[in-house]
Design an enzyme around this catalytic site. Sequence first.
Site, PDB file in Angstrom:
ATOM      1  N   GLU A 118       0.384  -1.394  -0.235  1.00 34.90           N
ATOM      2  CA  GLU A 118       0.115   0.031  -0.065  1.00 34.90           C
ATOM      3  C   GLU A 118       1.407   1.496   0.384  1.00 34.90           C
ATOM      4  O   GLU A 118       1.783   1.201   0.156  1.00 34.90           O
ATOM      5  CB  GLU A 118      -1.052   0.319   1.373  1.00 34.90           C
ATOM      6  CG  GLU A 118      -1.979  -1.121   1.532  1.00 34.90           C
ATOM      7  CD  GLU A 118      -2.203  -1.201   2.939  1.00 34.90           C
ATOM      8  OE1 GLU A 118      -3.704  -1.382   3.018  1.00 34.90           O
ATOM      9  OE2 GLU A 118      -1.571  -0.403   3.770  1.00 34.90           O
ATOM     10  N   CYS A 131       3.128   8.276   2.044  1.00 37.74           N
ATOM     11  CA  CYS A 131       3.531   7.683   3.151  1.00 37.74           C
ATOM     12  C   CYS A 131       4.088   6.268   2.647  1.00 37.74           C
ATOM     13  O   CYS A 131       2.765   5.286   1.264  1.00 37.74           O
ATOM     14  CB  CYS A 131       2.489   6.670   4.230  1.00 37.74           C
ATOM     15  SG  CYS A 131       2.434   5.439   4.673  1.00 37.74           S
ATOM     16  N   CYS A 138       6.186  -7.101   7.154  1.00 37.14           N
ATOM     17  CA  CYS A 138       6.557  -6.796   8.224  1.00 37.14           C
ATOM     18  C   CYS A 138       7.539  -8.018   8.973  1.00 37.14           C
ATOM     19  O   CYS A 138       6.915  -9.325   9.139  1.00 37.14           O
ATOM     20  CB  CYS A 138       6.575  -6.162   9.306  1.00 37.14           C
ATOM     21  SG  CYS A 138       7.787  -5.306  10.182  1.00 37.14           S
ATOM     22  N   CYS A 142       5.170  -6.145  16.016  1.00 41.81           N
ATOM     23  CA  CYS A 142       5.210  -5.067  17.543  1.00 41.81           C
ATOM     24  C   CYS A 142       3.526  -5.512  17.846  1.00 41.81           C
ATOM     25  O   CYS A 142       2.468  -5.993  16.490  1.00 41.81           O
ATOM     26  CB  CYS A 142       4.880  -3.598  16.716  1.00 41.81           C
ATOM     27  SG  CYS A 142       6.868  -3.597  16.554  1.00 41.81           S
ATOM     28  N   CYS A 145       0.532  -3.357  15.226  1.00 44.46           N
ATOM     29  CA  CYS A 145       0.603  -3.355  13.914  1.00 44.46           C
ATOM     30  C   CYS A 145      -0.418  -4.001  13.920  1.00 44.46           C
ATOM     31  O   CYS A 145       0.791  -5.507  13.759  1.00 44.46           O
ATOM     32  CB  CYS A 145       2.078  -3.009  14.150  1.00 44.46           C
ATOM     33  SG  CYS A 145       2.198  -2.849  12.318  1.00 44.46           S
ATOM     34  N   ASN A 324      -4.974   2.962  16.670  1.00 48.94           N
ATOM     35  CA  ASN A 324      -6.124   2.581  14.809  1.00 48.94           C
ATOM     36  C   ASN A 324      -6.311   0.738  15.805  1.00 48.94           C
ATOM     37  O   ASN A 324      -5.319   0.109  15.106  1.00 48.94           O
ATOM     38  CB  ASN A 324      -5.721   2.431  14.058  1.00 48.94           C
ATOM     39  CG  ASN A 324      -5.097   4.323  13.669  1.00 48.94           C
ATOM     40  OD1 ASN A 324      -5.898   5.151  14.011  1.00 48.94           O
ATOM     41  ND2 ASN A 324      -4.137   4.207  13.636  1.00 48.94           N
ATOM     42  N   CYS A 367      -1.832   0.561   6.611  1.00 44.70           N
ATOM     43  CA  CYS A 367      -0.957  -0.160   6.408  1.00 44.70           C
ATOM     44  C   CYS A 367      -1.969  -1.860   7.324  1.00 44.70           C
ATOM     45  O   CYS A 367      -2.265  -1.737   8.042  1.00 44.70           O
ATOM     46  CB  CYS A 367      -0.249   0.094   7.495  1.00 44.70           C
ATOM     47  SG  CYS A 367       0.980   1.128   7.059  1.00 44.70           S
TER      48      CYS A 367
END
Length: 399
Positions: A118, A131, A138, A142, A145, A324, A367
Amino acid sequence: MSQPPAKAIVKPIVIKPTLNAAAPSSDGRKALIGLSRDELYDELEPFGVQKFRARQLWHWIYFRGAKNFAEMTTLAKSLREELETHFTLERPTASRADKSSDGTRKWLFRFPDGQEIETVHIPEDDRGALCVSSQVGCTLTCSFCHTGTQTMVRNLGAGEIVAQVMAARDDLGEWPSPMSDRQISNIVMMGMGEPLLNYDNVAKALKIVMDGDGIAISRRRITLSTSGIVPLMERCGEELGVNLAVSLHAVRDDLRDELVPINRKYPIAQLLDACRKYPGANNARRITFEYVMLKGVNDSLSDARELVRLLADIPAKVNLIPFNPWPGVAYECSEGRQIVAFAKLLNDAGLSAPVRTPRGRDILAACGQLRTESQRQRKSRPADAGDDVAEKALSPSVE
Ligand code: SAH
Ligand code: SF4
């Protein structure tokens, strides 16, 4: 106040630094986007292209945004035709493009091998930030996330990173590179992935983006966000000189070990030491410390006081990010009044601490929302896990 069960969120640190990057072009022709100037000369030399002509090509590609060689009217027609048979300037395909009611745009870009990432454009009155993603997924985990729940697929090649900027500019109609009033005035390496774990490709891409005879976005308008890959921070500052953002999120190692597990490898003291040494950081160019506001986890006023103490001798500013939520996550966003109180304590102590305004929520401009190829690779999220994953890193302070 609800507190997520600590045990459930501790995940092992998985780092696969050897992942390789970059898909071949869709038809086997060699991609020119992403080559350094020297590499471009080397590729073109066998076709009798002299250096000054290669410089013209660079200008066509990165200043004018040419999508094919036929447009390059300063080159002989026969050369243009020959180049067209061997090389490509193709961008990734936008498998999806959405526009939020607040003007934020999100593209789901697909590369020839089917992998998707994205890229998000966050417009402001007289400027805008793009962005950009550095990896498909990844390797870090985390706990708050969504991207961290995806299986890491691969690094992006330098061309795939630069091409995100070019494809976004194509869509925004921002060619040739404008001198002022740019819709993409700033770049934030805050999309999917940990940029310092794909350092070589990210560095090569950013050098192309910064080149004055091309996209020409200065290092002062580029911010790289890292979860704290300490050994690469100095090199990043020295070689690229971009602004640094550090995902701190906790003021104690025991909590940061859970939230940002790379902390077990590079704990807070080491991370802050690397920040103190970050080349080019000073009071005029402060390091941004990102701090996600998690209800009952890291948002107490004693956390805020400790944050002030930790950052006292660093040229720092803090970016408070309302958490979020995404499906299945145990955390909640801090109460608005708690965020305000936390920010006030920092401000009263002389630390600038703006609260990041969520942008593009209505188009899930975040993301970790991939719905197609990459999503199938996920280990732990159900196939419908693309619901309201709120924005992440989508309204960075654009300076
Ligand atoms: N991997 C890099 C950059 C990408 S993430 C990094 O971790 O810094 C960009 C920012 O969004 C980071 O500060 C990250 O911690 C934060 N973030 C991740 N998930 C989030 C969520 N659900 N809500 C709010 N911020 C989040
Ligand atoms: Fe990776 Fe950054 Fe998400 Fe951590 S916050 S999992 S480093 S993308």
